[in-house]
Design a protein around this motif. Structure first.
Motif, PDB file in Angstrom:
ATOM      1  N   ASP A  75       0.840  -1.273   0.076  1.00 53.47           N
ATOM      2  CA  ASP A  75       0.047  -0.104  -0.014  1.00 53.47           C
ATOM      3  C   ASP A  75       0.888   1.397   0.097  1.00 53.47           C
ATOM      4  O   ASP A  75       0.363   2.214   0.779  1.00 53.47           O
ATOM      5  N   GLU A  76       1.964   1.385  -0.538  1.00 57.76           N
ATOM      6  CA  GLU A  76       2.934   2.406  -0.866  1.00 57.76           C
ATOM      7  C   GLU A  76       2.261   3.820  -0.921  1.00 57.76           C
ATOM      8  O   GLU A  76       2.705   4.659  -0.556  1.00 57.76           O
ATOM      9  N   LEU A  77       1.427   3.579  -1.814  1.00 61.69           N
ATOM     10  CA  LEU A  77       1.028   5.115  -2.474  1.00 61.69           C
ATOM     11  C   LEU A  77      -0.172   5.625  -1.154  1.00 61.69           C
ATOM     12  O   LEU A  77      -0.119   7.017  -1.323  1.00 61.69           O
ATOM     13  N   SER A  78      -0.346   4.963  -0.546  1.00 58.50           N
ATOM     14  CA  SER A  78      -1.128   5.734   0.801  1.00 58.50           C
ATOM     15  C   SER A  78       0.052   6.546   1.562  1.00 58.50           C
ATOM     16  O   SER A  78      -0.982   7.164   2.523  1.00 58.50           O
ATOM     17  N   SER A  79       0.999   6.214   1.463  1.00 60.14           N
ATOM     18  CA  SER A  79       2.015   6.950   2.383  1.00 60.14           C
ATOM     19  C   SER A  79       2.315   8.390   1.853  1.00 60.14           C
ATOM     20  O   SER A  79       2.857   9.409   2.596  1.00 60.14           O
ATOM     21  N   VAL A  80       1.632   8.642   0.511  1.00 59.35           N
ATOM     22  CA  VAL A  80       1.848   9.976  -0.107  1.00 59.35           C
ATOM     23  C   VAL A  80       1.078  11.189   0.693  1.00 59.35           C
ATOM     24  O   VAL A  80       0.026  10.904   1.357  1.00 59.35           O
ATOM     25  N   ARG A  81       2.017  12.304   0.871  1.00 56.48           N
ATOM     26  CA  ARG A  81       1.348  13.244   1.991  1.00 56.48           C
ATOM     27  C   ARG A  81       0.502  14.200   1.050  1.00 56.48           C
ATOM     28  O   ARG A  81       0.951  14.561  -0.077  1.00 56.48           O
ATOM     29  N   LEU A  82      -0.723  14.469   1.461  1.00 52.57           N
ATOM     30  CA  LEU A  82      -1.322  15.489   0.840  1.00 52.57           C
ATOM     31  C   LEU A  82      -1.848  16.807   1.574  1.00 52.57           C
ATOM     32  O   LEU A  82      -1.895  16.612   2.972  1.00 52.57           O
ATOM     33  N   ASP A  83      -1.896  18.003   0.891  1.00 53.72           N
ATOM     34  CA  ASP A  83      -2.180  18.970   1.772  1.00 53.72           C
ATOM     35  C   ASP A  83      -3.755  19.153   1.987  1.00 53.72           C
ATOM     36  O   ASP A  83      -4.427  18.259   1.826  1.00 53.72           O
ATOM     37  N   LYS A  84      -4.227  20.347   2.404  1.00 59.95           N
ATOM     38  CA  LYS A  84      -5.686  20.465   2.924  1.00 59.95           C
ATOM     39  C   LYS A  84      -6.549  20.467   1.786  1.00 59.95           C
ATOM     40  O   LYS A  84      -7.655  20.112   1.873  1.00 59.95           O
ATOM     41  N   GLU A  85      -5.901  20.957   0.621  1.00 59.85           N
ATOM     42  CA  GLU A  85      -6.888  20.702  -0.615  1.00 59.85           C
ATOM     43  C   GLU A  85      -6.680  19.447  -1.367  1.00 59.85           C
ATOM     44  O   GLU A  85      -7.571  18.930  -2.348  1.00 59.85           O
ATOM     45  N   GLY A  86      -5.822  18.378  -0.817  1.00 64.08           N
ATOM     46  CA  GLY A  86      -5.996  17.091  -1.266  1.00 64.08           C
ATOM     47  C   GLY A  86      -4.751  16.892  -2.522  1.00 64.08           C
ATOM     48  O   GLY A  86      -4.767  15.976  -3.302  1.00 64.08           O
ATOM     49  N   TYR A  87      -3.684  17.824  -2.572  1.00 65.78           N
ATOM     50  CA  TYR A  87      -2.846  17.837  -3.576  1.00 65.78           C
ATOM     51  C   TYR A  87      -1.530  17.329  -3.049  1.00 65.78           C
ATOM     52  O   TYR A  87      -1.107  17.641  -1.673  1.00 65.78           O
ATOM     53  N   ALA A  88      -0.666  16.703  -3.721  1.00 61.79           N
ATOM     54  CA  ALA A  88       0.666  16.007  -3.292  1.00 61.79           C
ATOM     55  C   ALA A  88       1.854  17.413  -3.687  1.00 61.79           C
ATOM     56  O   ALA A  88       1.572  18.387  -4.272  1.00 61.79           O
ATOM     57  N   SER A  89       2.875  16.674  -3.135  1.00 57.44           N
ATOM     58  CA  SER A  89       4.137  17.681  -3.612  1.00 57.44           C
ATOM     59  C   SER A  89       5.322  16.729  -4.005  1.00 57.44           C
ATOM     60  O   SER A  89       5.403  15.566  -3.616  1.00 57.44           O
ATOM     61  N   THR A  90       6.042  17.356  -5.078  1.00 56.95           N
ATOM     62  CA  THR A  90       6.745  16.713  -5.817  1.00 56.95           C
ATOM     63  C   THR A  90       8.369  16.650  -4.915  1.00 56.95           C
ATOM     64  O   THR A  90       8.328  17.539  -4.187  1.00 56.95           O
ATOM     65  N   VAL A  91       9.112  15.920  -4.994  1.00 57.94           N
ATOM     66  CA  VAL A  91      10.684  15.651  -4.469  1.00 57.94           C
ATOM     67  C   VAL A  91      11.413  15.750  -5.586  1.00 57.94           C
ATOM     68  O   VAL A  91      11.334  14.939  -6.476  1.00 57.94           O
TER      69      VAL A  91
END
Length: 322
Positions: free
Chosen positions: A152-168
């Motif tokens: 379930d690796e993808l569930s570890s992605v951090r999302l902001d209050k609007e539900g968007y992710a951040s790139t590294v």
């Protein structure tokens, strides 16, 4: 030489203007979730149409490298082996859309496909960690990668209050290993073993130490049968994609290129079979067989510790026999 699982297909997306007003200086998302859903639907429709004809050329309208070469090779296998194409449909999808400026843009999808092969009464479901990219404002969204998650690796992605992710960034510091360096470490481990320089950044597991041990066993078995196998892994030139995770680490997509070389002084020991079917004439192998394989990986990289390689998708894309 060995049967490998065939390829799978995946999803599309669009873009959204940067946030306006309110003094918000953050970049806007690469596209909205509704646009992402339309990208996925467009991809599924086009990929199934191409699959019905096993038309690799048609895939270029919805795919890019490395997925394009891998799916075209799967079509060649299907045609040579006379395997019927099985249409797929997406039954579940979760979108991970990062905020970003400029191009290229990309986003990820945790997607589950359903397909019912001939003779089966129940559909088979497969999970994918899709990546779609868009090269410029007028360019289409194209599927670039589709490794199968190990968990379930993808569930570890951090999302902001609007539900968007951040790139590294590929060269980002502050991690156990930079995203751009994971591939080189993995290639060294699979080629030379866990004691290879740089390989210590990777955790033991099915896609790392166990894969190396399995390859050693395959080489030993072939050697007893009069066949010499040499295998070398190198990082592919495909882009590396990474999203920030909840623990401050990164979820990383990357690709390795494997070069396999089979040799036997006696004819009849080599054959173009399994995953190589359709890439070279079936009876072309006499004493030499060389193959190129692309392997997509999905790894979780913590801020400290060892990178864990979970997801994977492998496909031979070229073969030469003589």
């Amino acid at each position: 030489m060995r049967v490998r699982p065939a390829v799978a297909l995946s999803v599309p997306v669009v873009l959204l203007a940067a946030a306006c007003g309110g003094g918000d200086s953050r970049p806007g998302p690469a596209l909205t979730k509704d646009e992402a859903r339309r990208v996925l639907a467009r991809y599924a429709d086009a990929a199934n149409r191409a699959g019905q004809r096993l038309d690799g050329a048609a895939l270029a309208a919805v795919e890019t490298e490395p997925q394009l070469s891998m799916d075209r090779a799967a079509f060649k296998l299907g045609r040579a082996a006379r395997q019927p194409f099985v249409p797929v449909r997406f039954v579940k999808s979760t979108f991970y859309i990062p905020r970003m400026d400029g191009y290229p843009r990309w986003f990820a999808v945790d997607a589950t496909t359903s397909a019912t092969p001939p003779g089966d009464t129940q559909p088979r479901q497969t999970r994918h960690a899709l990546v779609f990219t868009k090269a410029g404002p007028k360019a289409p969204w194209l599927l670039a990668a589709s490794p199968r998650p190990g968990g379930d690796e993808l569930s570890s992605v951090r999302l902001d209050k609007e539900g968007y992710a951040s790139t590294v960034a590929p060269s980002a510091s502050g991690l156990a290993v930079a995203p751009s360096a994971v591939g080189a470490a993995h290639a060294a481990l699979l080629t030379e073993g866990p004691r290879a320089p740089g390989a210590s950044v990777l955790a033991p597991g099915p896609q790392t130490t166990q894969s190396y041990d399995a390859l050693r066993q395959v080489r030993a078995g072939l050697r007893k049968n009069g066949v010499t196998l040499r295998s070398r892994f190198v990082p592919d030139s495909s882009p590396v994609y990474a999203l920030r995770t909840k623990d401050g680490g990164a979820l990383v997509w990357y690709v390795l290129r494997q070069h396999e070389s089979y040799r036997s002084p006696r004819r009849g020991k080599l054959a173009v079979t399994g995953d190589l079917t359709g890439l070279a004439p079936a009876k072309a192998a006499r004493t030499r067989l060389d193959a190129t394989v692309l392997v997509q990986y999905l790894a979780t990289v913590p801020a400290k510790g060892h990178a864990a390689v979970g997801g994977m998708y492998r496909k031979a894309v070229a073969a030469h026999a003589s």
